[in-house]
Write an enzyme that holds these catalytic residues in place. Sequence first.
Site, PDB file in Angstrom:
ATOM      1  N   ASP A 108       8.624 -16.223  -7.153  1.00 33.22           N
ATOM      2  CA  ASP A 108       7.477 -15.324  -7.217  1.00 33.22           C
ATOM      3  C   ASP A 108       6.749 -15.743  -5.829  1.00 33.22           C
ATOM      4  O   ASP A 108       6.532 -16.972  -5.900  1.00 33.22           O
ATOM      5  CB  ASP A 108       6.645 -15.564  -8.138  1.00 33.22           C
ATOM      6  CG  ASP A 108       5.460 -14.498  -8.341  1.00 33.22           C
ATOM      7  OD1 ASP A 108       4.930 -14.099  -7.323  1.00 33.22           O
ATOM      8  OD2 ASP A 108       4.778 -14.427  -9.432  1.00 33.22           O
ATOM      9  N   ASP A 109       6.582 -14.998  -4.609  1.00 30.05           N
ATOM     10  CA  ASP A 109       5.928 -15.311  -3.522  1.00 30.05           C
ATOM     11  C   ASP A 109       6.738 -16.374  -2.798  1.00 30.05           C
ATOM     12  O   ASP A 109       6.200 -17.286  -2.121  1.00 30.05           O
ATOM     13  CB  ASP A 109       4.526 -15.925  -3.963  1.00 30.05           C
ATOM     14  CG  ASP A 109       3.503 -14.828  -4.325  1.00 30.05           C
ATOM     15  OD1 ASP A 109       3.908 -14.062  -4.487  1.00 30.05           O
ATOM     16  OD2 ASP A 109       2.219 -15.517  -4.528  1.00 30.05           O
ATOM     17  N   CYS A 151       3.202  -8.433  -5.574  1.00 32.34           N
ATOM     18  CA  CYS A 151       4.134  -8.552  -6.694  1.00 32.34           C
ATOM     19  C   CYS A 151       4.271  -7.324  -7.672  1.00 32.34           C
ATOM     20  O   CYS A 151       5.369  -6.655  -7.847  1.00 32.34           O
ATOM     21  CB  CYS A 151       4.052  -9.654  -7.473  1.00 32.34           C
ATOM     22  SG  CYS A 151       2.146  -9.768  -8.137  1.00 32.34           S
ATOM     23  N   LYS A 197       7.732 -13.216 -15.917  1.00 31.68           N
ATOM     24  CA  LYS A 197       6.675 -12.403 -15.617  1.00 31.68           C
ATOM     25  C   LYS A 197       6.864 -10.860 -15.499  1.00 31.68           C
ATOM     26  O   LYS A 197       7.882 -10.459 -15.196  1.00 31.68           O
ATOM     27  CB  LYS A 197       6.267 -12.898 -14.079  1.00 31.68           C
ATOM     28  CG  LYS A 197       4.868 -12.180 -13.437  1.00 31.68           C
ATOM     29  CD  LYS A 197       4.705 -12.512 -12.179  1.00 31.68           C
ATOM     30  CE  LYS A 197       3.423 -11.806 -11.525  1.00 31.68           C
ATOM     31  NZ  LYS A 197       3.201 -12.546 -10.003  1.00 31.68           N
ATOM     32  N   HIS A 232       3.932  -8.192 -15.639  1.00 33.63           N
ATOM     33  CA  HIS A 232       2.622  -7.699 -14.785  1.00 33.63           C
ATOM     34  C   HIS A 232       3.020  -6.302 -14.410  1.00 33.63           C
ATOM     35  O   HIS A 232       2.670  -5.718 -13.261  1.00 33.63           O
ATOM     36  CB  HIS A 232       3.067  -8.611 -13.230  1.00 33.63           C
ATOM     37  CG  HIS A 232       1.678  -8.694 -12.716  1.00 33.63           C
ATOM     38  ND1 HIS A 232       1.395  -9.076 -11.437  1.00 33.63           N
ATOM     39  CD2 HIS A 232       0.418  -8.359 -12.817  1.00 33.63           C
ATOM     40  CE1 HIS A 232       0.013  -8.901 -11.081  1.00 33.63           C
ATOM     41  NE2 HIS A 232      -0.386  -8.498 -12.041  1.00 33.63           N
ATOM     42  N   HIS A 248       4.187 -19.434  -7.189  1.00 34.01           N
ATOM     43  CA  HIS A 248       3.177 -18.719  -7.143  1.00 34.01           C
ATOM     44  C   HIS A 248       2.162 -19.730  -7.560  1.00 34.01           C
ATOM     45  O   HIS A 248       2.393 -20.544  -8.358  1.00 34.01           O
ATOM     46  CB  HIS A 248       3.233 -17.557  -8.124  1.00 34.01           C
ATOM     47  CG  HIS A 248       1.957 -16.676  -8.042  1.00 34.01           C
ATOM     48  ND1 HIS A 248       0.661 -17.185  -8.304  1.00 34.01           N
ATOM     49  CD2 HIS A 248       1.857 -15.321  -7.786  1.00 34.01           C
ATOM     50  CE1 HIS A 248      -0.330 -16.191  -8.268  1.00 34.01           C
ATOM     51  NE2 HIS A 248       0.448 -14.807  -7.781  1.00 34.01           N
ATOM     52  N   ASP A 305       9.995 -11.685  -4.938  1.00 35.97           N
ATOM     53  CA  ASP A 305       9.644 -10.281  -4.968  1.00 35.97           C
ATOM     54  C   ASP A 305       8.559  -9.974  -3.871  1.00 35.97           C
ATOM     55  O   ASP A 305       8.483  -8.669  -3.716  1.00 35.97           O
ATOM     56  CB  ASP A 305       8.345 -10.411  -6.350  1.00 35.97           C
ATOM     57  CG  ASP A 305       7.186 -11.405  -6.222  1.00 35.97           C
ATOM     58  OD1 ASP A 305       7.230 -12.344  -5.522  1.00 35.97           O
ATOM     59  OD2 ASP A 305       6.263 -11.275  -6.804  1.00 35.97           O
ATOM     60  N   ASN A 306       8.313 -10.978  -2.994  1.00 34.82           N
ATOM     61  CA  ASN A 306       7.720 -10.513  -1.851  1.00 34.82           C
ATOM     62  C   ASN A 306       7.649 -11.565  -0.817  1.00 34.82           C
ATOM     63  O   ASN A 306       8.356 -12.789  -1.078  1.00 34.82           O
ATOM     64  CB  ASN A 306       6.274  -9.863  -1.877  1.00 34.82           C
ATOM     65  CG  ASN A 306       5.470 -10.828  -2.755  1.00 34.82           C
ATOM     66  OD1 ASN A 306       4.992 -10.421  -3.976  1.00 34.82           O
ATOM     67  ND2 ASN A 306       4.974 -12.030  -2.525  1.00 34.82           N
ATOM     68  N   LYS A 312       2.551 -12.766   2.495  1.00 35.20           N
ATOM     69  CA  LYS A 312       2.265 -12.105   1.414  1.00 35.20           C
ATOM     70  C   LYS A 312       0.725 -11.061   1.697  1.00 35.20           C
ATOM     71  O   LYS A 312      -0.059 -11.471   2.309  1.00 35.20           O
ATOM     72  CB  LYS A 312       1.845 -12.706   0.152  1.00 35.20           C
ATOM     73  CG  LYS A 312       1.359 -11.978  -1.130  1.00 35.20           C
ATOM     74  CD  LYS A 312       1.212 -13.042  -2.293  1.00 35.20           C
ATOM     75  CE  LYS A 312       0.591 -12.393  -3.342  1.00 35.20           C
ATOM     76  NZ  LYS A 312       0.266 -13.261  -4.656  1.00 35.20           N
TER      77      LYS A 312
END
Length: 469
Positions: free
Chosen positions: A44-45, A84, A138, A140, A224, A293-294, A309
């Site tokens: 994540d991130d 995300c 996650k 979301h 994250h 995810d990004n 991001k």
Amino acid sequence: MPASRLSRRAALAGLAAGGAALASPALAVPDTGKKLNFLYIMADDMGYADVSCYGRRDYATPAIDALAQQGVRFTQAYANSAVCTATRVALITGRYQYRLPVGLEEPLAQRAIGLPPSQPTLPSLLRKAGYATGLIGKWHLGSLPDYDPRLSGYDEFWGIRSGAVDYYTHATSGGRPDLWDGATPVQQAGYLTDLLGDHAVAAVRRNAGIGKPWLLSLHFTAPHWPWETPDDDSESKRLAQSKDPEALMHFDGGNQKTYAAMVQRLDLQVGRILKALADSGQADNTVVVFTSDNGGERFADTWPFTGRKTELLEGGLRIPAIVRWPGLSQPGSTSAAQIISMDWLPTFVAAAGGAPDPAFAPDGIDIRSAIAGGSLPARTLYWRYKLHDQQAARRGQWKYLKIGDNTFLFDVEADPMERANLKARHPDVFAALTQDWNRWNATMLPLDPQSYSHGFTAKTLADHFIATD
């Protein structure tokens, strides 16, 4: 394999093709007599260079590096969005996120919308093909009771529903507990990265005896924010005492040492899971993907790109992507093929012998030819981001970019930092890409005035000193 550069004529000739789904050439894949399993691990991130095999210099990630040595490492992998929720919509549907209202959220915050259970998804299509499916980590993509991983194709779910929780309390900024086993809230002490690793190891071992192929989506929350190390909960205690409803974002917290510890703990868990896969005799029949995810956030390394991001500069979109595919990927190889998050659905479903729902044709493509060391058909990739009216398109070496009232044309192969604006030197390429973006955008949902769109300003990041709210 280096990506071939397009001539101006070739670039212009193909631009009108738009975002139509394209199939890869037929592949001669060894028949093992049983279907492949899929283990999809998403950080994540995570920035492009946040693992050492992509260039991180101040710490090592041996487990992820070993995975790259056993498979193929993509150097031009993209996220579908710079944030995300939108990327997760594209990942699970195989389509541009802008086709669904929830995909317009950047990210999903307080609105009562989510992924419609009627939407065909990667897990639902694989389940239809005979797979057991599970999500750990996650989600979301919406809240109970209307939106749930188990309503969208997952047999099992253990993890969080929101965008971020404290690594120790497992609560959101408002103090709301957010750890679930299916639809049941659970309390379990421990650092969240470790808990997700524990549950993934258990799932891998359990899956060895279920008698059917499986998909395990392992969506870590690391690295994250909140910036909390795995061996010290003092920051968690400080944040728990805050009255700030956005305490977990803590722009007064974090540093490179903390970030390194978070990524290294993630790497440790990846190593444990890969060992469980090998020990249970499933490694030779399981596809393993590691990605993000990004692009990276505050402490991430996005070299050689700029941006992060929430931004459509390369640093906000370019991500690590490593694939170990038995019988297909070549150990220690790299690929410069341009791939994107929405490609995983058509790739996995095709490999599983399934088929997409014809009423929801994927925008992504089957990328097995690139995983095997070959090339992909020429195509254009598109993005938009509500904040600052950002627009982007990538075809071959060329990238069109718009931020506010400013427009650019970059050769991102020669100029990955996006410094030299070539729109005056190549006006025909710039015009064609701009036209093509507008044509593509007309086929997507319009921007939603009520949707949330996150970004950084001078108040939050010093390197955004001219940014405004």
